[in-house]
Design an enzyme around this catalytic site. Structure first.
Site, short mmCIF file in Angstrom:
data_model
loop_
_atom_site.label_atom_id
_atom_site.label_comp_id
_atom_site.label_asym_id
_atom_site.label_seq_id
_atom_site.Cartn_x
_atom_site.Cartn_y
_atom_site.Cartn_z
N THR A 258 -4.99 -0.17 -3.75
CA THR A 258 -5.27 1.22 -4.12
C THR A 258 -6.55 1.33 -4.94
O THR A 258 -6.96 0.37 -5.60
CB THR A 258 -4.10 1.82 -4.94
OG1 THR A 258 -4.32 3.21 -5.14
CG2 THR A 258 -3.96 1.14 -6.30
N ASP B 254 -3.94 17.45 -7.58
CA ASP B 254 -3.09 16.53 -6.82
C ASP B 254 -1.64 16.92 -7.04
O ASP B 254 -1.14 16.85 -8.17
CB ASP B 254 -3.34 15.09 -7.28
CG ASP B 254 -2.76 14.04 -6.34
OD1 ASP B 254 -1.84 14.38 -5.57
OD2 ASP B 254 -3.22 12.89 -6.38
N ARG C 8 0.86 -1.19 0.00
CA ARG C 8 0.00 0.00 0.00
C ARG C 8 0.89 1.24 0.00
O ARG C 8 1.85 1.32 0.78
CB ARG C 8 -0.89 -0.01 1.25
CG ARG C 8 -1.56 1.31 1.61
CD ARG C 8 -2.73 1.61 0.75
NE ARG C 8 -3.42 2.85 1.14
CZ ARG C 8 -4.20 3.54 0.33
NH1 ARG C 8 -4.41 3.13 -0.91
NH2 ARG C 8 -4.80 4.65 0.73
N THR D 243 -13.53 18.94 -3.17
CA THR D 243 -12.11 18.84 -2.83
C THR D 243 -11.19 19.32 -3.96
O THR D 243 -10.12 19.89 -3.70
CB THR D 243 -11.76 17.40 -2.42
OG1 THR D 243 -10.38 17.32 -2.04
CG2 THR D 243 -12.03 16.40 -3.54
N ARG E 125 0.97 15.52 -5.41
CA ARG E 125 1.87 14.50 -4.89
C ARG E 125 2.84 13.98 -5.95
O ARG E 125 2.53 13.92 -7.13
CB ARG E 125 1.06 13.31 -4.34
CG ARG E 125 0.34 13.62 -3.04
CD ARG E 125 -0.56 12.48 -2.63
NE ARG E 125 -1.70 12.32 -3.54
CZ ARG E 125 -2.67 11.43 -3.35
NH1 ARG E 125 -2.62 10.61 -2.30
NH2 ARG E 125 -3.68 11.35 -4.21
N HIS F 190 0.44 4.80 1.11
CA HIS F 190 -0.55 5.57 1.89
C HIS F 190 -0.02 6.97 2.14
O HIS F 190 0.96 7.16 2.86
CB HIS F 190 -0.83 4.87 3.23
CG HIS F 190 -1.96 5.50 3.99
ND1 HIS F 190 -3.27 5.12 3.83
CD2 HIS F 190 -1.97 6.51 4.90
CE1 HIS F 190 -4.04 5.86 4.61
NE2 HIS F 190 -3.28 6.71 5.26
N GLU G 268 0.25 10.59 3.67
CA GLU G 268 0.02 11.11 5.02
C GLU G 268 -1.27 11.92 5.11
O GLU G 268 -1.56 12.76 4.26
CB GLU G 268 1.20 12.00 5.42
CG GLU G 268 1.10 12.58 6.82
CD GLU G 268 2.34 13.37 7.20
OE1 GLU G 268 2.31 14.06 8.22
OE2 GLU G 268 3.35 13.29 6.47
N LYS H 213 -1.40 6.13 -9.09
CA LYS H 213 -0.35 5.38 -8.40
C LYS H 213 0.12 4.21 -9.25
O LYS H 213 1.33 3.94 -9.36
CB LYS H 213 -0.86 4.89 -7.04
CG LYS H 213 -1.10 5.97 -6.02
CD LYS H 213 -1.63 5.37 -4.71
CE LYS H 213 -1.92 6.46 -3.68
NZ LYS H 213 -2.48 5.89 -2.41
N CYS I 250 -9.20 8.06 4.69
CA CYS I 250 -7.78 7.74 4.86
C CYS I 250 -7.50 6.86 6.08
O CYS I 250 -6.77 5.87 5.99
CB CYS I 250 -6.96 9.02 4.94
SG CYS I 250 -7.10 10.07 3.48
#
Length: 219
Positions: free
Chosen positions: A151, A128, A51, A116, A130, A53, A55, A156, A69
């Protein structure tokens, strides 16, 4: 930027079993990530349940119901424990990469009616922010090439494949939907392409920290 490095590790007893916590750090920026490792995972031809994940202080530690989450974190560790082997990368990109304070600013905009994605864009960020490429480097440092990835996020999967990680299976992780986050999950499905399955009876809401059951909103 220099590549992330594996710097330290220790045993970490959890309610899901005895894991090893492995610390990773960028030598120049000192930005940190960690992985929880159960069992023997290095240099095997068998795919490893894993996974990534990201934070989420509010969901992981403060029991927020605005997202899924915290439920996903617990469910992933439980599945890894049941499997007897696996890895959870704790990817330290709070708030989809915008940081904790900006996430709270986004929450404030959501209180006023934005979703969001709209909230992130209104603050000047991408939907996003990330960077998942570092997770591929962490898999490599752990000696993992074949992964069964827990997921709902296609990004990802795509990023890992492009980085050379063999994703042999996507394992769904649909848990924790409730009346406070069902629209959030809807937005992730419709605007980000996440594989969200709503209101499945095989994934009942588990909320041991609530004074009363949080009912799942009917569709």
């Amino acid at each position: 930027m220099a590549k992330i490095q594996r710097v330290t590790e220790a045993n970490l007893p959890t309610e899901f079993g005895m894991f090893r916590i492995v610390g990773f750090e960028f030598p120049d920026t000192k930005k940190e990530h960690v992985a929880l490792v159960l069992g023997e995972v290095e240099n095997t031809d068998e795919p490893i349940l894993a996974r990534i994940h990201s934070e989420c202080l509010t969901g992981d530690a403060l029991y927020s119901l605005k997202c899924d989450c915290g439920f996903q974190l617990a469910a992933a560790l439980r599945q890894i424990s049941q499997e007897g082997r696996g890895v959870l990368i704790y990817h330290r990109e709070e708030g989809r990469g915008i940081g904790l304070i900006n996430k709270i600013r986004a929450y404030s905009l959501q209180d006023k009616g934005m979703d969001t994605i709209e909230a992130n864009l209104a603050l000047g960020f991408a939907a996003d922010e990330r960077n998942f490429e570092v997770c591929a480097d962490i898999f490599a440092l752990l000696g993992i090439n074949k992964v069964r990835l827990l997921t709902n996020n296609p990004n990802k999967i795509d990023t890992m494949k492009k980085a050379g990680i063999n994703i042999v299976e996507r394992v769904a992780l649909n848990v924790g939907e409730n009346r406070y986050n069902t629209e959030y999950l809807d937005t992730k499905a419709k605007k980000m392409g996440h594989f969200i399955i709503h209101n499945q009876q095989k994934y009942p809401l588990e909320c041991p920290y609530c004074s009363e059951e949080v009912p799942v909103q009917e569709k």
